[in-house]
Motif scaffolding. Structure first.
Motif, PDB file in Angstrom:
ATOM      1  N   LEU A   1       4.743   6.724   2.706  1.00 10.38           N
ATOM      2  CA  LEU A   1       4.455   5.373   2.207  1.00 10.38           C
ATOM      3  C   LEU A   1       4.989   5.225   0.776  1.00 10.38           C
ATOM      4  CD1 LEU A   1       0.751   4.929   3.478  1.00 10.38           C
ATOM      5  CD2 LEU A   1       2.800   3.896   4.472  1.00 10.38           C
TER       6      LEU A   1
ATOM      7  N   LYS B   1       1.168   5.635  -1.111  1.00 10.72           N
ATOM      8  CA  LYS B   1       0.317   6.783  -1.394  1.00 10.72           C
ATOM      9  C   LYS B   1       1.135   7.977  -1.876  1.00 10.72           C
ATOM     10  CE  LYS B   1      -0.379   9.746   2.520  1.00 10.72           C
ATOM     11  NZ  LYS B   1       0.902   9.998   3.168  1.00 10.72           N
TER      12      LYS B   1
ATOM     13  N   GLU C   1      -1.806  13.897  -1.038  1.00 15.14           N
ATOM     14  CA  GLU C   1      -2.312  14.413  -2.314  1.00 15.14           C
ATOM     15  C   GLU C   1      -3.759  13.952  -2.488  1.00 15.14           C
ATOM     16  OE1 GLU C   1      -3.385  15.824  -5.256  1.00 15.14           O
ATOM     17  OE2 GLU C   1      -1.228  16.127  -5.572  1.00 15.14           O
ATOM     18  N   PRO C   2      -4.715  14.892  -2.434  1.00  9.15           N
ATOM     19  CA  PRO C   2      -6.118  14.466  -2.506  1.00  9.15           C
ATOM     20  C   PRO C   2      -6.540  14.011  -3.901  1.00  9.15           C
ATOM     21  CG  PRO C   2      -5.968  16.857  -2.342  1.00  9.15           C
ATOM     22  CD  PRO C   2      -4.574  16.337  -2.229  1.00  9.15           C
ATOM     23  N   ASP C   3      -5.778  14.400  -4.947  1.00  7.74           N
ATOM     24  CA  ASP C   3      -6.188  14.099  -6.323  1.00  7.74           C
ATOM     25  C   ASP C   3      -5.741  12.714  -6.813  1.00  7.74           C
ATOM     26  OD1 ASP C   3      -7.434  16.487  -6.522  1.00  7.74           O
ATOM     27  OD2 ASP C   3      -5.843  17.496  -7.641  1.00  7.74           O
ATOM     28  N   LEU C   4      -4.939  12.024  -6.019  1.00  5.64           N
ATOM     29  CA  LEU C   4      -4.450  10.715  -6.458  1.00  5.64           C
ATOM     30  C   LEU C   4      -4.804   9.638  -5.444  1.00  5.64           C
ATOM     31  CD1 LEU C   4      -0.934  11.852  -7.661  1.00  5.64           C
ATOM     32  CD2 LEU C   4      -2.682  10.839  -9.152  1.00  5.64           C
ATOM     33  N   MET C   5      -5.257   8.510  -5.948  1.00  4.35           N
ATOM     34  CA  MET C   5      -5.633   7.408  -5.057  1.00  4.35           C
ATOM     35  C   MET C   5      -4.395   6.592  -4.702  1.00  4.35           C
ATOM     36  SD  MET C   5      -8.754   7.963  -4.832  1.00  4.35           S
ATOM     37  CE  MET C   5      -9.163   9.532  -5.552  1.00  4.35           C
ATOM     38  N   PRO C   6      -4.450   5.914  -3.568  1.00 10.19           N
ATOM     39  CA  PRO C   6      -3.328   5.056  -3.187  1.00 10.19           C
ATOM     40  C   PRO C   6      -3.114   3.923  -4.194  1.00 10.19           C
ATOM     41  CG  PRO C   6      -4.799   5.426  -1.325  1.00 10.19           C
ATOM     42  CD  PRO C   6      -5.499   5.952  -2.543  1.00 10.19           C
ATOM     43  N   VAL C   7      -1.908   3.339  -4.171  1.00 11.55           N
ATOM     44  CA  VAL C   7      -1.597   2.196  -5.036  1.00 11.55           C
ATOM     45  C   VAL C   7      -1.494   0.952  -4.163  1.00 11.55           C
ATOM     46  CG1 VAL C   7       0.184   1.143  -6.481  1.00 11.55           C
ATOM     47  CG2 VAL C   7      -0.422   3.552  -6.796  1.00 11.55           C
ATOM     48  N   VAL C   8      -2.241  -0.073  -4.533  1.00 10.95           N
ATOM     49  CA  VAL C   8      -2.192  -1.342  -3.804  1.00 10.95           C
ATOM     50  C   VAL C   8      -1.577  -2.395  -4.714  1.00 10.95           C
ATOM     51  CG1 VAL C   8      -3.595  -3.187  -2.801  1.00 10.95           C
ATOM     52  CG2 VAL C   8      -4.155  -0.797  -2.325  1.00 10.95           C
TER      53      VAL C   8
ATOM     54  N   TYR D   1       0.874  -1.183   0.000  1.00 11.35           N
ATOM     55  CA  TYR D   1       0.000   0.000   0.000  1.00 11.35           C
ATOM     56  C   TYR D   1       0.908   1.230   0.000  1.00 11.35           C
ATOM     57  CZ  TYR D   1      -3.911   3.008   1.479  1.00 11.35           C
ATOM     58  OH  TYR D   1      -4.873   3.976   1.542  1.00 11.35           O
TER      59      TYR D   1
END
Ligand code: ZN
Lengths: 95, 477
Positions: free
Chosen positions: B99, B77, B274-281, B75
């Motif tokens: 992260l 971000k 960063e609110p414009d990008l989703m986390p990477v799983v 995970y």
């Protein structure tokens, strides 16, 4: 609650902004009142809410690696306060 | 004096990824170009735009991390690193703070003293590169072509203790990255850059205060700036002064470093998510799928070359010093060339043209098919090796020419016509009876005289093998 002058000056320096004495006072007041509004969030009970890195329930929003046409330069620079037709021009930033 | 101190060095290496498009928009990721011609509202920081993360940039970072033995985050971000400087039009750099995609790992390398060494990595994160500023004529011109190019930052632990080892480590790291294929790692084009954190301390004493020298773009400037900075800090301490923690820049032309002044030196990045990008799983399957894309790295190829092709350790090391050379070698052998002959030609002739003087980069301008065709022409006796080296290879280099066509065009086709060579030999023997007698009375060394004469008579086109065979037969009488 007012942000003290030292903090305002520090933030002004990071933002490359210059303020007059009166503006510095006003800034301290205004920034303080913004923080005060946000402080209300501290009153919410979040003891049973797990911490998260993002408020939306999405992950892996990804784009395939494909190149497309960039914007025509003329269009790109149209709103620049100053340009020479090929580059943006900004005040000299280094000695 | 220097001997009383221990130097401690940690590096931050910035490496541009070789994706087709930028990290958050589909502008082309290509080096250079007219200013601001690889840009769009996203990478030029227009208000209201939305970044979308490039999948390949993420996978390349993970691939590099796996090749460097890192743990891959399940995970990770994105964060905003805020700073106000015109090379980033948004006033922040989109990066990863707490992260990152990769943690840990390390690089084993041979130190400058010949000892086996290991540098631990702290982390690898992915971020966007900044634009370029050109300072001239009292103004600063800004070019955002490079802005938004995916940039991988590799942070080491402070495990290095000499300027020479810093370069030895970087050489190995660059090599591994190049093998993975995620980056061109061309220091001259800025796709690999390095920041140096350096401190000195009296041996056995507590760690000293460190300084950070930014944006070194050649191994030579890493070496020189490290030496300069270590000496500067030691002299400062010896004269009773104190090292100030600061960001410094290196002037390679002048051969000296200097501290950045006030505002440039003020760091307070105020990271926030960063609110414009989703986390990477990342799942285990994702990681294994990416691991399977890593090509054979240096050591695996050395093992193969020495075991299967009987190359010496030295030759195997030379050929694998750069992946472009190793790929050329593998390709040429795959086309059917003899591995030893291919290796010799590559180490001598190809390397001479592929390495421009003063550059750390290797530019291969011949295909495996062309190289294999040249070697096969020699093998078949169509042309001499010397003619390939002197005449044909330089004409094939950098073109898509067919070597056989070049041979014909230059009229270099070797003569294997025994009758024709015999006639020439007989003529020369008749004109040089005294030398023939010398030979027959035991002075066999004079054979080289005849070889030379035959070559001259056939304008160098006679196949030396046939010439030798005919000469030894006819001279014996
Ligand atoms: Zn763009």
């Amino acid at each position: 609650m007012k942000i003290d002058r030292k903090e305002v000056l520090h933030i002004a320096e990071l933002s490359r902004l210059t303020f007059t004495e009166e503006e510095l006072d006003a800034m301290g007041e205004q920034m303080g009142s913004v923080l005060e509004k946000f402080r209300r969030l501290d009153e919410v009970d979040v003891s049973d809410v797990p911490p998260t890195a993002h408020i939306l329930p999405f992950v892996n929003v990804l784009r395939e690696d494909k190149a497309a046409e960039p914007m025509p330069r003329e269009e790109l620079l149209k709103n620049a306060p100053e340009s020479d037709g090929s580059a943006y021009i900004v005040p000299k930033v280094l000695e | 004096m220097t001997a009383d101190y221990e130097i401690t060095i940690g590096l931050e290496i910035h490496c541009e990824l070789k994706t087709k498009s930028k990290i958050f928009c589909s502008c082309p990721n290509t080096f250079g170009g007219e200013p601001n011609t690889h840009c769009c509202p996203v990478c030029s920081g227009f208000p209201g735009v939305l970044p979308v993360l490039n999948k390949t940039a993420v996978e390349y970072t993970v691939k590099a991390g796996l090749a460097l033995g890192c743990d891959i985050s399940r995970y990770s971000k994105w964060d905003r690193k805020n700073y106000f400087y015109p090379d980033l039009p948004k006033a922040w750099q989109t990066s990863q703070y707490d992260l990152p995609l990769c943690r840990g790992g390390g690089v084993a390398f041979k130190g400058a003293d010949g000892e086996d060494k290991f540098v631990r990595l702290n982390r690898i994160h992915l971020e966007e590169d900044a634009g370029k500023l050109i300072h001239e004529g009292g103004v600063t011109r800004v070019d955002y072509n490079r802005c938004g190019v995916p940039l991988m930052e590799i942070v080491t632990e402070p495990d290095l203790h000499s300027p020479e080892d810093a370069v030895a480590f970087l050489t190995e790291l660059k090599n591994i990255l190049k093998y993975t294929g995620v980056s061109d790692v061309k220091m001259q084009e800025g796709s690999l850059r390095c920041d140096v954190n350096l401190s000195v301390a009296r041996k056995g004493g507590p760690l000293g205060t460190r300084t950070e020298t930014k944006n070194l773009n050649s191994f030579r400037s890493v070496l020189r700036s490290c030496k300069y900075e270590a000496e500067r800090q030691i002299e400062l301490l010896e004269s009773g002064g104190e090292v100030v923690q600061e960001t410094r820049r290196w002037d390679d032309a002048a051969g000296e470093g200097s501290g950045m002044r006030g505002k440039e030196n003020a760091h307070d990045y105020r990271y926030f998510p960063e609110p414009d990008l989703m986390p990477v799983v990342m799942s285990d399957e994702d990681i294994e799928r990416i691991r399977a894309t890593i090509p054979a790295l240096k050591q695996q190829r050395i093992d193969k070359y020495t075991a299967e092709y009987n190359l010496s350790d030295y030759d195997a090391a030379l050929i694998t010093a750069d992946v472009a050379i190793a790929d050329l070698f593998d390709g040429t052998v795959a086309e059917g060339a003899n591995p030893k002959k291919a290796a010799n030609f590559i180490m001598g002739d190809v390397m001479r043209l592929a390495k421009e003087p003063g550059s750390e980069d290797v530019n291969i301008k011949i295909t495996p098919a062309q190289l294999s065709a040249m070697l096969s022409l020699v093998e078949q006796g169509v042309v001499s090796l010397v003619a390939v080296q002197k005449e044909i290879f330089p004409k094939v280099w950098g073109t898509d020419a067919d070597p056989a066509a070049v041979v014909d065009k230059l009229g270099l086709r070797q003569s294997n016509d025994t009758a024709e060579i015999e006639a020439a030999v007989k003529e020369i023997m008749a004109a040089n009876e005294k030398v023939v007698n010398d030979y027959r009375s035991g002075n066999t060394k004079v054979v080289s005289f005849f070889v030379g004469q035959v070559m001259k008579a056939t304008k160098g086109k006679a196949n030396p093998k046939v010439v030798n065979e005919v000469l030894s037969r006819l001279l014996k009488g």
